[in-house]
Design an enzyme around this catalytic site. Structure first.
Site, PDB file in Angstrom:
ATOM      1  N   CYS A   1      30.319  -0.248  -0.593  1.00  0.00           N
ATOM      2  CA  CYS A   1      30.061   1.053  -1.215  1.00  0.00           C
ATOM      3  C   CYS A   1      28.599   1.463  -1.168  1.00  0.00           C
ATOM      4  O   CYS A   1      28.270   2.602  -1.450  1.00  0.00           O
ATOM      5  CB  CYS A   1      30.611   1.162  -2.627  1.00  0.00           C
ATOM      6  SG  CYS A   1      30.861  -0.364  -3.441  1.00  0.00           S
TER       7      CYS A   1
ATOM      8  N   GLU B   1      25.413   8.809   4.470  1.00  0.00           N
ATOM      9  CA  GLU B   1      26.857   8.538   4.450  1.00  0.00           C
ATOM     10  C   GLU B   1      27.626   9.846   4.589  1.00  0.00           C
ATOM     11  O   GLU B   1      28.602   9.944   5.337  1.00  0.00           O
ATOM     12  CB  GLU B   1      27.238   7.823   3.141  1.00  0.00           C
ATOM     13  CG  GLU B   1      28.739   7.533   3.034  1.00  0.00           C
ATOM     14  CD  GLU B   1      29.131   6.897   1.697  1.00  0.00           C
ATOM     15  OE1 GLU B   1      28.343   6.101   1.159  1.00  0.00           O
ATOM     16  OE2 GLU B   1      30.227   7.214   1.197  1.00  0.00           O
TER      17      GLU B   1
ATOM     18  N   LYS C   1      23.116   8.009   0.451  1.00  0.00           N
ATOM     19  CA  LYS C   1      24.388   8.732   0.372  1.00  0.00           C
ATOM     20  C   LYS C   1      24.344   9.999   1.208  1.00  0.00           C
ATOM     21  O   LYS C   1      25.361  10.501   1.663  1.00  0.00           O
ATOM     22  CB  LYS C   1      24.713   9.090  -1.088  1.00  0.00           C
ATOM     23  CG  LYS C   1      25.206   7.914  -1.918  1.00  0.00           C
ATOM     24  CD  LYS C   1      26.633   7.517  -1.579  1.00  0.00           C
ATOM     25  CE  LYS C   1      27.003   6.205  -2.254  1.00  0.00           C
ATOM     26  NZ  LYS C   1      28.243   5.623  -1.723  1.00  0.00           N
TER      27      LYS C   1
ATOM     28  N   CYS D   1      22.510   0.483  -7.955  1.00  0.00           N
ATOM     29  CA  CYS D   1      22.352   1.936  -7.864  1.00  0.00           C
ATOM     30  C   CYS D   1      21.419   2.511  -8.926  1.00  0.00           C
ATOM     31  O   CYS D   1      20.754   3.520  -8.688  1.00  0.00           O
ATOM     32  CB  CYS D   1      23.706   2.615  -7.981  1.00  0.00           C
ATOM     33  SG  CYS D   1      24.918   1.877  -6.905  1.00  0.00           S
TER      34      CYS D   1
ATOM     35  N   GLU E   1      42.910  -5.133  -0.738  1.00  0.00           N
ATOM     36  CA  GLU E   1      42.384  -5.721   0.496  1.00  0.00           C
ATOM     37  C   GLU E   1      41.978  -7.178   0.250  1.00  0.00           C
ATOM     38  O   GLU E   1      42.262  -8.073   1.057  1.00  0.00           O
ATOM     39  CB  GLU E   1      41.165  -4.900   0.919  1.00  0.00           C
ATOM     40  CG  GLU E   1      40.658  -5.153   2.317  1.00  0.00           C
ATOM     41  CD  GLU E   1      39.453  -4.239   2.628  1.00  0.00           C
ATOM     42  OE1 GLU E   1      38.872  -3.645   1.694  1.00  0.00           O
ATOM     43  OE2 GLU E   1      39.096  -4.132   3.810  1.00  0.00           O
TER      44      GLU E   1
ATOM     45  N   SER F   1      34.435  -4.562   3.585  1.00  0.00           N
ATOM     46  CA  SER F   1      35.634  -3.883   3.113  1.00  0.00           C
ATOM     47  C   SER F   1      35.792  -2.565   3.856  1.00  0.00           C
ATOM     48  O   SER F   1      34.827  -1.822   4.022  1.00  0.00           O
ATOM     49  CB  SER F   1      35.516  -3.610   1.612  1.00  0.00           C
ATOM     50  OG  SER F   1      36.509  -2.687   1.231  1.00  0.00           O
TER      51      SER F   1
ATOM     52  N   GLU G   1      32.884   9.950  10.848  1.00  0.00           N
ATOM     53  CA  GLU G   1      34.186   9.305  10.611  1.00  0.00           C
ATOM     54  C   GLU G   1      34.705   9.549   9.190  1.00  0.00           C
ATOM     55  O   GLU G   1      35.869   9.318   8.899  1.00  0.00           O
ATOM     56  CB  GLU G   1      34.105   7.801  10.920  1.00  0.00           C
ATOM     57  CG  GLU G   1      33.165   6.978  10.053  1.00  0.00           C
ATOM     58  CD  GLU G   1      31.745   6.870  10.623  1.00  0.00           C
ATOM     59  OE1 GLU G   1      31.334   7.773  11.381  1.00  0.00           O
ATOM     60  OE2 GLU G   1      31.044   5.900  10.292  1.00  0.00           O
TER      61      GLU G   1
ATOM     62  N   GLU H   1      40.168  -1.783  -2.532  1.00  0.00           N
ATOM     63  CA  GLU H   1      39.398  -2.960  -2.167  1.00  0.00           C
ATOM     64  C   GLU H   1      40.005  -4.215  -2.779  1.00  0.00           C
ATOM     65  O   GLU H   1      40.046  -5.280  -2.158  1.00  0.00           O
ATOM     66  CB  GLU H   1      37.941  -2.773  -2.615  1.00  0.00           C
ATOM     67  CG  GLU H   1      36.994  -3.755  -1.967  1.00  0.00           C
ATOM     68  CD  GLU H   1      35.526  -3.340  -2.144  1.00  0.00           C
ATOM     69  OE1 GLU H   1      35.255  -2.120  -2.192  1.00  0.00           O
ATOM     70  OE2 GLU H   1      34.681  -4.235  -2.229  1.00  0.00           O
TER      71      GLU H   1
END
Lengths: 575, 163, 622
Positions: A299, A361, A358, A503, A282, A319, A366, A279
Site C-alpha cells: 500500500c 500512484e 500517492k 504514513c 491473499e 501483495s 494500470e 490482502e
C-alpha cells in the site's frame, strides 16, 4: 557513557561525552542557530551558521559537529561570532532567489527565520541564482535557484532512504543538488516519498500542488466530486491550525471538506477495510500453498516503486491488492456509480493523502480497472490545509461532522493503517479471526507498535506459527529485503512503509523540523492520535465493517473473487 | 565530421565487456569508485551515462553518486574529447609569463572556448593547472607533445602541424 | 626476497659503480652519462637523447666505455635538457638529440669537453665545467633531493647503493616505535606540505590511539600551481618515500600505506609502480620485512584533478572513493581518518627526509636550518627569474639569496617586484622584505606562508591586483563548494577584483574586500577556504597604492590590465611611416604620412600590434 565538564558562555555544565557542542548548549539553555544540521541525519558542519568559538582552536568551529571534551570552553555569542554568522548568511542569501512572496514556503521558511533572527539588513551582495525549475515529477518540484546546498535532502535520500535519486554534483559555485546527468526527478529512480521535501529548509524542494485542479473540479457543475481522506491526514492536519497534537481532527476535517464544496466526503479507511479483506485472503491462500512467501504489503507507493527498481526478484511477493486509496477509487467508479446511477465519467475522485508518492500512484496507467482512472487527483495534507485557509474556513472552531453514509463507514483497523505496524495489525486481526473462526478479544499487538526500525513477532494462528516483520524507512527495508532475497530469514508476512514511522511521517504532512527542534515527539503524537481513534470506533476489525460485508454480498461476491481481482488488484513491473 | 563517432559505435560490446571485468576486479577494493572511473575513462575516452550506470550497478552505489563524483574531479569528462586535446597550462609560473594570451590566441584560432571541442571533433582545448614543466613556461601540451616557452605567435604554426 | 646479507652485497657492488657520482674516486674507466628524466627535460625531448645515446653506444661499440642512466631532476630546468658525464662531472645544458653525435665523439671517445654545451654562470659570465661551479648550486643543500639526478630511479640497486633501506633496517632491528617517534620529534622536522605541523607530534598522536587498523598516507597531490617539488622527488627518488612510509608504519603501528598522487604526473606514477614492485621483490615491502614480523604494503591512488584533495580530510575522503570534500575536525585523522581509522598523512618531501634523519640522527638534522624550522626546504622557483627550476636550501636563507644568488636575478634587466610563496594560500612578498629569512614563522609574520614550496617571482610588468585575481580565480574553480564562505565568498571577492581591473572599481572596494576576507578566514570549513583570501590581503597590504591607482585613477601602473591601458603615439618619436596604421586590425590609427599618427581610443582594442610593429618605438603603453 561518561560525563564531561564544559563551559558555555561562562555557564559550567556537565554533559554526556558523546554530545556535540550544539547539543550540549541546549542544556545551558542556548539555542545556537543552525541551517544544514539535521539531528542524527546531517551533521556535516557545512553551512557555517552554527559557528562558535572554542578556546584554543584556530578559527571558528561548527557547533553541530564539534564533540565536547573535558574542560572545553565555548563562546557562542561574541560580536565576532555573530558578525561571521551574519556575513555567511548574507552570502547564502545573495545566491538565493528571493521571490519570497510567491514562494510556497513563505512564512514557513527556515532561511527567512534565520535572516529575521540575525537581523540581516539590505541585500549586501548581488546574486547569480538562475532559474532552474524541474517540475516533470508527479510529486516534487525542484527549484535550484532557491537551494542553499545544505544537503539535508541528500542525506535523507541517500543515507536514510538509500534511494540515491539526488546527490551533490559539480563543485564550487557550480555545485548543485541534482539527479544524475541533470535529469528531472521524474526521469530518475526517485520514488517520490517526499522525505527530501520534508527536510528542505527553503523552497528548493516542494510538493507539486494539485490545488488548482481540485478547485476547478469542485467548481465544475457537471462533475460529481467526491473526496476520500487517508487515516494519517486526520492525525496531523490540526497542526496547521495550531490545534493540540495527539488527537485526530477527523470531525473538523469532514466539516471543512463539506464546506469547501465536495459533493461527498468519504473515508479512505473504508478502502483500507477492503484492502484487508483482499490482502488477508491473499495471505491465507499463500500460507496454505506456501507460494510467494513472505507476502509483502504494497500500500506504500514509495516502497512499491523502490521494490520495482531495486528488488525485481521480490515482485511476486508483493501483495497484488491495490492500496486502500486506489481500491476505494475503483469501487467509487463502479459499485458506487451504479448504485447511485451516476455516469462514472462524471465522477471526480480526490484523495487527500499524507503522501507525495500517492500522486505518482494516481498516474499509474494500470490503476484504471473501470476504464477510468481510479483516482483523479491527489492532494496532500499540506495542500488541504492551504485550501481550507484559502476558503476562509475557521477550522479550529468547526463542530465535528461525520463522513457521508453509508460509504464512509470504516473500522479502527483501517485507521491504524496510517502508522508503521498498522497494516500488519489490521491484517492479523482479520486473518486470525477468519482462520480460527472465532472472535478474538486481544487485538492490540504491541510487538508491531513503537519506534524500532525493524519490528518482528512470532504469532500462533490456528495452531500455525506465523513469523511477521514490520519495517519503515526504505534504508531499513533495503536491509530486510536483502535478507529475504538471500533466504536468510523466513518471515511469512512483512509490512513495509517507505517513510520512517509510516504514513503519519509522510512527505505530504505538515512540516516537522521546527517542532522536532523544539523537542516535540512528532511521530509519537501523531501515532497516538490514530491509536486513540482506533479505540473509540465501534468496529475495530475490517471484516466487521457492515458496509464492507454489504458490498461483497451485493457486488464483489467474496474476497478474492474474479470480480474483486479485476477491480481491486494490480500488477508491478521491473524498472 | 568523420572523427566524431556516435556513442553506440564507441560503446561497443567488447569495451563494455572489458568494463565489466574492470568492475569485477575492483569489487572487493575499498573506495573503488575513483580507480574504476579512471580506468573507464581510459577505456572510453569519456564517461557517458551508460558507462556510469554500469559502474553504479556494479559497485552498488547510486547513479547520482557516481555522477556527483565524476563531475567533482576535473580529470573526468562526460563529453568525448577532440582527437587532439590541447592543454594550456595556467599554473602560476605560466600565467605570470603570459599563458592567458596563448590561450586567448588558441581560442580565437579554433573558434572554441576552453572546455569545448571543435565541431569536426578534431581539437579540444582545456585550461589546466600546473603540468609541472614550469621551467618551460608558458607551456602548451597537445596530446603527449609538450610545447614550451610559448608565445601567442607560435600557436598558428603549431596548429598547422595537426591539420 | 633478499636477506640482509644479500642486500649488503648489492649495496657494496653497486656502490663501486656509482660512487664517482658523489665525488669518490673510482678505478673504473667507464663513463656514466646521466640524463635528466624529469618532466621538464622529458618535455624538451630528453628521452630522445637517451635513445640516441644508447643507439650511438651500440653502433660505436662503446659499451665498455660509457653507460646511459636516466635520472630524476637536476633542478636547473631553465637550461634543460641536462646531462652530466661522470667521473669528470661535466655539466652539459640545453642538449638536443642532434648533439649526441658530437658528445660521443668528443667527450666519450676523445675525452674532450664540448664547450658549447656548457652553461655560463650568470654572475661571473664564465663557463661552468661542473655543476658546482654554477651559482645556482652553490648555496643549495640537497637533502630531500639527495638522490635526484644521482641515481637511476627505476633501479632499486642504485638506491640501495647510497644506503637505501638502511634506515628501515635500523628501525626494525634496533629501535622501538617510540624511539623512532622520539628521533623524528627531536629532529624538529615540520610538515613540508604547507602549515608546518611537527611531523613527530603527528606520528605520536596516531601511535597513541588503539585501533585494529591504522594507515599511513603520503600526500603527493601537489596541486599548488607552479610547484613541482614532490613530483621531482617521486620521479627522481621514489624509494626514499616508500622507505619512509614503512618507517612511519612501524612507528605508529600500521601495515598499510597509500600514496595519493596526481594522475597528471604519469612519470612519477610509473616510477612509483616500478619502485613498489622492486621493493616487494626484494622484501623491503610486504610481510616479514628484514626477518621481523613487521608487515607493510603500499597502494597507489590517483587523484583526479581537485586541488582541495591536498587538504588532509579531503584527501582521505577521496581515497574512500567519494567527492574530495573536507570534513570538520575534530575528530582529527590521527584518531579517525581514512575509513574511520587512525591515519597519518605526510607530504612527499617530508617523507624523503625521514631515512636521512634516522641514519644520521636528529641532532645532525636539527643543526641544519634555524631553531624552529630545521632542515632544508625545496622550492620550485619560477616566473620572472633567470634560473627557473628546483632548488633545495637550508631554512633561514633569505629570499634575496634565492632570487639573486641562486636564481640569477630577473631577466631582461627588469626590476624585482614581488615573490609569491604558498600558492593560492600564500601571499606576495615585496622587495622591502627581500632579506626576510625563509622559515615557517617569518613567512607567516609577513602575511605569506611556506606552503608546499612554489616560489614565483614577479617583475614590474606584473600587476598585483591581477595576480590576486588570478589566485582567486584558481580558488573559485577549485573550491569544493561545501561551505558558503569559500563557495560564495571567494566569488564575491573575485567579482570586486574583476571590477577593479576593468576600471569599474569604486571607493570602498578595498574595505569591502578586507571585510569579506576576514570573515572567510574565520568561517570557512577547511584550510583551503580559510587561506583563500591571503593573496588578496597580502597584496593589499604591500601594494595598496596599486589598488588605489586602479580604483581612483582607473590606471594600471604595471600596464597589465587590458581595460586600463591606453596606447599612445609619442609625437616626437613618430616619423609618420604609417606602419602602425597599416597593421592595426580595427583601423583605429590614422594620420598623414610623414607627420605624427594618432590612435583613436574609442576604436582601439588594445591588441598591442602597433607597438610591436613600430620601428621607432614611438608607441607607448600607459
Amino acid at each position: 557513557m561518561g560525563k564531561v565538564n564544559i563551559t558555555i558562555d561562562g555557564v559550567n555544565i556537565e554533559a554526556e561525552d558523546n554530545l556535540t557542542v550544539l547539543e550540549a548548549a541546549k542544556q545551558a539553555n542556548i539555542d545556537i542557530p543552525t541551517l544544514c544540521y539535521l539531528k542524527k541525519i546531517n551533521k556535516i558542519g557545512a553551512c557555517r551558521i552554527c559557528l562558535v568559538e572554542v578556546k584554543g582552536a584556530r578559527g571558528l568551529q561548527a557547533a553541530c559537529s564539534y564533540p565536547v571534551s573535558e574542560g572545553l570552553v565555548v563562546r557562542t555569542n561574541t560580536k565576532e561570532i555573530m558578525d561571521a554568522r551574519r556575513s555567511t548568511l548574507e552570502l547564502i542569501l545573495s545566491n538565493h532567489k528571493k521571490n519570497c512572496l510567491s514562494c510556497s514556503r513563505n512564512t514557513d521558511c527556515e532561511l527567512q527565520a534565520l535572516a529575521d533572527r540575525m537581523g540581516v539588513g539590505d541585500v549586501v551582495y548581488e546574486g547569480t541564482a538562475e532559474d532552474e525549475i524541474d517540475d516533470l515529477s508527479t510529486s516534487i518540484v525542484r527549484d535550484n535557484s532557491k537551494c542553499v546546498l545544505c544537503r539535508r535532502c541528500v542525506a535523507v535520500c541517500k543515507n536514510v532512504q538509500t534511494v540515491g535519486a539526488i546527490d551533490v554534483a559539480y563543485r564550487g559555485m557550480n555545485s548543485k543538488i541534482t539527479p544524475a546527468f541533470n535529469k528531472s526527478l521524474g526521469e530518475s529512480n526517485c520514488i517520490n516519498c517526499g522525505q527530501c521535501v520534508a527536510v528542505c529548509p527553503v523552497g528548493a524542494l516542494t510538493i507539486k500542488y494539485n490545488i488548482d485542479r481540485v478547485w476547478d473540479a469542485i467548481n465544475n457543475e457537471e462533475m460529481h466530486v467526491v473526496v476520500q481522506t487517508a487515516p494519517a491526514v486526520r492525525a496531523a492536519l490540526g497542526e496547521e491550525f495550531g490545534l493540540p497534537m495527539g488527537e485526530a481532527v477527523t470531525g473538523k476535517m469532514v466539516a471543512a471538506l463539506r464546506r469547501m464544496g465536495f459533493d461527498k466526503v468519504f473515508d479512505t479507511n473504508t478502502g483500507a477495510d477492503f484492502t484487508i479483506m483482499e490482502e488477508g485472503t491473499e495471505f491465507i491462500e499463500r500460507l496454505k500453498s506456501g507460494k510467494n512467501l513472505p507476502l509483502i504489503t504494497s500500500c506504500s507507493p514509495g516502497w512499491v516503486k523502490f521494490a520495482e527498481h531495486n528488488f525485481p526478484e521480490l515482485i511476486p511477493n508483493l501483495s497484488s491488492a491495490k492500496s486502500p486509496m486506489s481500491m476505494y477509487g475503483a469501487l467509487l467508479k463502479s459499485y458506487y456509480a451504479k448504485k447511485n446511477n451516476i455516469d462514472p465519467s462524471k465522477i471526480f475522485v480526490v484523495a487527500v493523502m499524507p503522501c507525495t508518492a500517492k500522486k505518482f500512484e494516481c498516474e499509474r496507467p494500470e490503476l484504471s480497472a473501470t476504464g477510468y482512472p481510479d483516482i483523479d487527483a491527489v492532494i496532500t495534507t499540506v495542500e488541504l490545509a492551504k485550501m481550507i485557509k484559502q476558503s476562509g474556513i475557521m477550522f479550529e472552531n468547526l463542530e465535528d461532522e461525520m463522513f457521508d453514509e453509508p460509504f464512509g463507514e470504516a473500522s479502527g483497523a483501517a485507521t491504524i493503517f496510517g502508522t508503521s505496524g498498522g497494516v500488519m495489525e489490521a491484517a492479523i486481526r482479520t486473518v486470525t479471526e477468519v482462520l480460527e473462526n472465532k472472535s478474538i478479544d486481544k487485538i492490540e499487538y504491541e510487538e508491531v507498535r513503537g519506534n524500532e526500525t525493524i519490528k518482528e513477532a512470532e504469532l500462533s494462528i490456528a495452531g500455525q506459527k506465523v513469523k511477521i516483520a514490520v519495517v519503515s524507512g526504505l534504508g531499513n527495508a533495503r536491509k530486510l529485503m536483502e535478507l529475504v532475497r538471500d533466504g536468510k530469514v523466513d518471515y511469512q508476512f512483512i509490512e513495509v512503509m517507505a517513510c520512517p514511522g509510516g504514513c503519519i511521517m509522510g512527505g505530504g504532512q505538515p512540516r516537522k523540523i521546527v517542532k522536532e527542534k523544539a523537542g516535540i515527539d512528532v511521530r509519537g503524537e501523531r501515532r497516538k492520535a490514530l491509536y486513540n481513534e482506533d479505540k473509540r470506533l465501534p468496529h475495530r476489525k475490517s471484516h466487521q465493517n457492515p458496509y464492507v460485508k454489504q458490498v461483497y454480498e451485493e457486488y464483489l461476491e467474496k474476497p478474492g473473487s474474479e470480480k474483486a481481482h479485476h477491480l481491486l488488484h494490480t500488477h508491478y513491473t521491473e524498472r | 565530421m568523420a572523427e566524431k563517432k556516435c556513442c553506440c559505435c564507441e560503446l561497443n560490446s567488447e569495451k563494455l565487456k572489458r568494463l565489466d571485468q574492470i568492475i569485477e576486479e575492483h569489487k572487493t577494493m575499498e573506495g573503488a569508485l575513483i580507480p574504476v572511473l579512471h580506468e573507464a575513462q581510459e577505456l572510453f575516452g569519456y564517461l557517458p551515462e551508460q558507462v556510469q550506470q554500469k559502474i553504479a550497478t556494479g559497485l552498488g552505489c547510486s547513479l547520482a553518486e557516481v555522477f556527483g563524483v565524476a563531475t567533482f574531479y576535473s580529470r573526468f569528462t562526460l563529453e568525448p574529447k577532440g582527437k587532439y586535446n590541447i592543454q594550456v597550462c595556467l599554473g602560476t609560473a605560466c600565467y605570470v609569463k603570459g599563458a592567458d594570451k596563448v590561450l586567448e590566441k588558441l581560442e580565437q584560432l579554433l573558434g572554441i572556448k576552453a572546455g569545448q571541442t571543435t565541431e569536426d571533433g578534431k581539437f579540444s582545448i582545456q585550461d589546466t593547472r600546473c603540468v609541472g614543466a614550469c621551467g618551460l613556461a608558458p607551456v602548451m601540451v597537445i596530446n603527449d607533445e609538450v610545447y614550451g616557452k610559448m608565445t601567442p605567435d607560435m600557436v598558428e604554426g603549431i596548429l598547422a602541424k595537426y591539420n | 626476497m633478499k636477506t640482509i646479507k644479500e642486500l649488503d652485497e648489492i649495496r657494496k657492488s653497486v656502490y663501486e659503480k656509482v660512487k664517482t657520482r658523489v665525488g669518490v674516486e673510482s678505478k673504473t674507466e667507464k663513463k656514466s652519462i646521466l640524463v635528466c628524466g624529469g618532466t621538464g627535460c622529458t618535455s624538451s625531448k630528453s628521452p630522445k637523447i637517451v635513445e640516441e645515446l644508447e643507439k650511438g653506444i651500440r653502433e660505436r661499440h662503446l659499451e665498455d666505455k660509457a653507460e646511459v642512466i636516466k635520472t630524476g631532476c637536476f633542478g636547473l630546468c631553465a637550461k634543460g635538457p641536462i646531462m652530466i658525464i661522470y667521473p669528470r662531472e661535466t655539466f652539459y645544458t640545453m642538449v638536443k638529440p642532434e648533439d649526441v653525435e658530437e658528445i660521443l665523439t668528443e667527450d666519450i671517445e676523445k675525452g674532450n669537453v664540448v664547450e658549447r654545451l656548457l652553461a655560463k654562470d650568470i654572475e661571473t659570465e664564465t663557463l661552468a665545467h661542473t655543476l658546482h661551479e654554477l651559482g645556482f648550486y652553490k648555496k643549495q643543500h640537497r637533502l630531500a633531493l639527495r638522490n635526484c639526478g644521482r641515481i637511476n630511479p627505476e633501479n632499486i640497486d642504485e638506491y640501495l647503493a647510497f644506503d637505501g633501506y638502511k634506515a628501515l633496517e635500523k628501525v626494525l632491528l634496533e629501535m622501538t616505535p617510540s624511539e623512532v617517534i622520539d628521533t623524528v620529534l627531536k629532529s624538529g622536522i615540520r610538515g613540508r606540505g604547507g602549515a608546518g605541523f611537527p611531523t613527530g607530534r603527528k606520528w605520536a598522536f596516531a601511535a597513541n590511539v588503539e585501533a585494529d587498523q591504522k594507515y599511513v598516507c603520503c600526500n603527493a597531490d601537489e596541486g599548488d600551481p607552479g610547484a613541482f617539488m614532490d613530483r621531482s622527488v617521486l620521479e627522481g627518488d621514489p624509494h626514499s618515500v616508500l622507505e619512509a612510509m614503512a618507517i612511519a608504519g612501524y612507528a605508529i603501528g600500521s601495515n598499510q600505506g597509500y600514496i595519493y598522487v596526481r594522475a597528471e604526473y604519469p612519470i612519477a606514477v610509473n616510477r612509483l609502480k616500478i619502485a613498489i614492485a622492486q621493493a616487494k621483490e626484494y622484501g623491503v615491502l610486504g610481510s616479514n620485512i628484514f626477518g621481523t614480523d613487521f608487515e607493510f604494503n603500499i597502494d597507489i591512488r590517483l587523484g583526479a584533478g581537485a586541488f582541495v584533495c591536498g587538504e588532509e580530510t579531503a584527501l582521505m575522503t577521496s581515497i574512500e572513493g567519494k567527492r574530495g570534500e573536507p570534513r570538520t575536525r575534530p575528530p582529527f585523522p590521527a584518531v579517525k581518518g581514512l575509513f574511520g581509522k587512525p591515519t597519518i598523512l605526510n607530504n612527499v618531501e617530508t617523507l624523503a627526509n625521514i631515512p636521512e634523519i634516522i641514519l644520521k640522527g636528529a641532532e645532525w638534522f636539527s643543526s641544519i636550518g634555524t631553531e624552529k624550522s630545521t632542515g632544508t626546504k625545496v622550492f620550485a622557483v619560477g616566473g620572472k627569474i633567470n634560473n627557473t627550476g628546483l632548488v633545495e636550501v637550508p631554512m633561514g636563507i633569505t629570499l634575496r639569496e634565492i632570487v639573486y644568488d641562486i636564481g640569477g636575478g630577473i631577466p631582461n634587466g627588469k626590476a624585482f617586484k614581488a615573490a609569491q610563496t604558498g600558492g593560492p594560500s600564500g601571499g606576495c612578498i615585496p622587495a622591502s622584505h627581500l632579506d626576510t629569512p625563509i622559515d615557517y614563522d617569518s613567512l607567516m609574520q609577513i602575511g605569506s606562508m611556506m606552503g608546499s614550496g612554489g616560489l614565483i617571482v614577479m617583475d614590474e610588468d606584473n600587476c598585483m591586483v591581477d595576480i590576486a585575481k588570478f589566485f582567486l580565480e584558481f580558488t573559485i574553480s577549485e573550491s569544493c563548494g561545501k561551505c558558503p564562505p569559500c563557495r560564495i565568498g571567494t566569488k564575491k571577492m573575485y567579482d570586486i577584483l574583476d571590477r577593479i581591473t576593468k576600471g569599474l572599481g569604486e571607493e570602498g572596494d578595498i574595505e569591502k574586500l578586507e571585510e569579506l576576507a576576514q570573515n572567510i578566514k574565520k568561517s570557512a570549513l577547511c584550510g583551503l577556504g580559510q587561506t583563500a583570501p591571503n593573496p588578496v590581503l597580502s597584496t593589499i597590504k604591500y601594494f595598496r597604492e596599486e589598488y588605489e591607482a586602479h580604483i581612483k585613477e582607473k590606471r594600471c601602473p604595471a600596464g597589465a590590465c587590458k581595460n586600463l591601458v591606453q596606447y599612445k603615439i609619442n609625437e616626437e618619436k613618430c616619423k609618420g611611416c604609417s606602419m602602425c596604421a597599416r597593421n592595426c586590425p580595427v583601423s583605429a590609427i590614422s594620420g598623414e604620412v610623414k607627420s605624427p599618427f594618432k590612435i583613436d581610443p574609442q576604436k582601439c582594442i588594445k591588441c598591442g600590434l602597433c607597438m610591436q610593429k613600430c620601428p621607432f618605438k614611438a608607441i607607448e603603453k600607459k
